[in-house]
Design an enzyme around this catalytic site. Sequence first.
Site, short mmCIF file in Angstrom:
data_model
loop_
_atom_site.label_atom_id
_atom_site.label_comp_id
_atom_site.label_asym_id
_atom_site.label_seq_id
_atom_site.Cartn_x
_atom_site.Cartn_y
_atom_site.Cartn_z
N GLU A 263 0.82 -1.21 0.00
CA GLU A 263 0.00 0.00 0.00
C GLU A 263 0.86 1.26 0.00
OE1 GLU A 263 -3.45 0.11 -0.29
OE2 GLU A 263 -2.98 -1.96 -0.82
N TRP A 266 1.95 1.71 -3.56
CA TRP A 266 0.88 2.33 -4.35
C TRP A 266 0.93 3.85 -4.21
CZ3 TRP A 266 -2.18 1.15 -8.22
CH2 TRP A 266 -2.56 -0.17 -8.45
N TRP A 294 -20.58 11.34 -20.31
CA TRP A 294 -21.10 11.26 -18.95
C TRP A 294 -22.52 11.82 -18.89
CZ3 TRP A 294 -18.01 8.31 -16.24
CH2 TRP A 294 -16.63 8.34 -16.48
N ASN A 329 -11.07 2.27 3.05
CA ASN A 329 -10.50 2.15 1.70
C ASN A 329 -11.33 1.27 0.77
OD1 ASN A 329 -8.42 3.77 2.53
ND2 ASN A 329 -6.96 2.11 2.86
N TRP A 347 -15.78 11.14 -13.22
CA TRP A 347 -14.95 10.86 -12.04
C TRP A 347 -14.39 12.13 -11.42
CZ3 TRP A 347 -9.92 12.54 -12.41
CH2 TRP A 347 -9.38 12.72 -13.70
N TRP A 370 -9.47 7.57 -8.11
CA TRP A 370 -10.66 7.85 -8.91
C TRP A 370 -10.48 7.40 -10.36
CZ3 TRP A 370 -15.56 8.79 -8.05
CH2 TRP A 370 -15.95 9.12 -6.76
#
Length: 440
Positions: A263, A266, A294, A329, A347, A370
């Site tokens: 993590e 990331w 969208w 999360n 997004w 996102w």
Amino acid sequence: MNLTTLSTMLSLCWLRRDLRLDDQAALYHALHSGYPVVPVFVFDTNILDDLEDKADRRLLFIHDALSGLQRQLQAMNSTLDVFHGTPEEAFLHWTARYDVKAVYTNDDYEPYARDRDAAVAKLLAARNIAFHRYKDQVIFAKDEVMKDNGTPYTVFTPYSKKWLSKLDAFFLKSYPVAQYYRHFHRQQALPVPPLSSIGFRETERDFPDNTPEQALLAHYDQTRDYPAMNGTSRLGVHLRFGTIGIRQLARQARQLNEIFLKELIWREFYQMILWHFPHVVGGSFRPEYDKIAWRNNEREFQRWCEGKTGYPIVDAGMRELNATGYMHNRVRMIVASFLTKHLLIDWRWGEAYFAKKLLDYDLAANNGGWQWAAGSGCDAAPYFRVFNPALQTEKFDRDMRYIRRWVPEVDELDYMSSAIVEHSMARKRALETYGKALKQ
């Protein structure tokens, strides 16, 4: 150098995302420079003026951290010097107040920060003041983890393998700052301005501790996906503002849990992506995803924001965010997928809402998360990954402890019949909309 002979000449250590005195790169180099050091901080109006919520929890967190630093410095007969205004105004003030030899700070990789630092560097250079920057908030930055051909990685797995292959004790070693605390400039403590003086007010203090629990980290891989459990570190806000050092945390993760270390990788992957591909701030990492038509229904977006979609796990997450500034999360992924796929809302709308609400908001991680949910980012998975909220609930909140905490009316008939959209229809609509855009 003999400090006593240089009492009128100082170094400044500009604190930003590193609100601690221990294991701090810029502070170590400043204190090691031979000149007395004054730590400084800017309540940056370029940022604060854009914050609509004047009870923003992040300002209280920062203020509490600065007050803690001030108490530490005052005990050493020194002080923190806090300025409210733009960074350029701050350094005009400080260079008039002090005989500044050099300014030390730690790198920040966001686009605004890069522009800000360039402007400050120019101002200091005009006054013949050196400006030194160091890596501190990450283990590996910018181009330190690259492909063999010298280009940046755009897929996480090979990046993480290279990251781990480079990791050794050198990169995890702490800076021994405490050995040089005697080099802080001695002067009467200056007041840290109250929040009210910079246009904000206090709110509830419910901040997680910055000392990670060893047992929690050791079992992180087993507990992290269950929002009703105390199974995540809650250290995001401390990493964001530097009230915990990344080297200390990475050492613990390396020893205790490889999934927790992943993590942290990331986090650095998204920092690297932001550095090399700054267009992600306003656009899709994969430009073809900017062709998606969208729906952007404002009424549906408002229901999502308020946690009134009729999907319990989604509503629980949004209500937790609105009430606490935090969201688990796993639930972040579910609510983001729901907004972008079920409701076909851009997004960027969700990213902006999270940016307003998250206590641990970080541009790189928020943007990366996102875009992952929308399918437009650095992810090899195809766009037809659409989370099913019911299945996610069955897997990760089967007894609905998390949901009932935030959606107590979940069993009432009115709530059960209030679903904003039907899952199968929404999934089909999303696949058709994405497919049409990506075939252009």
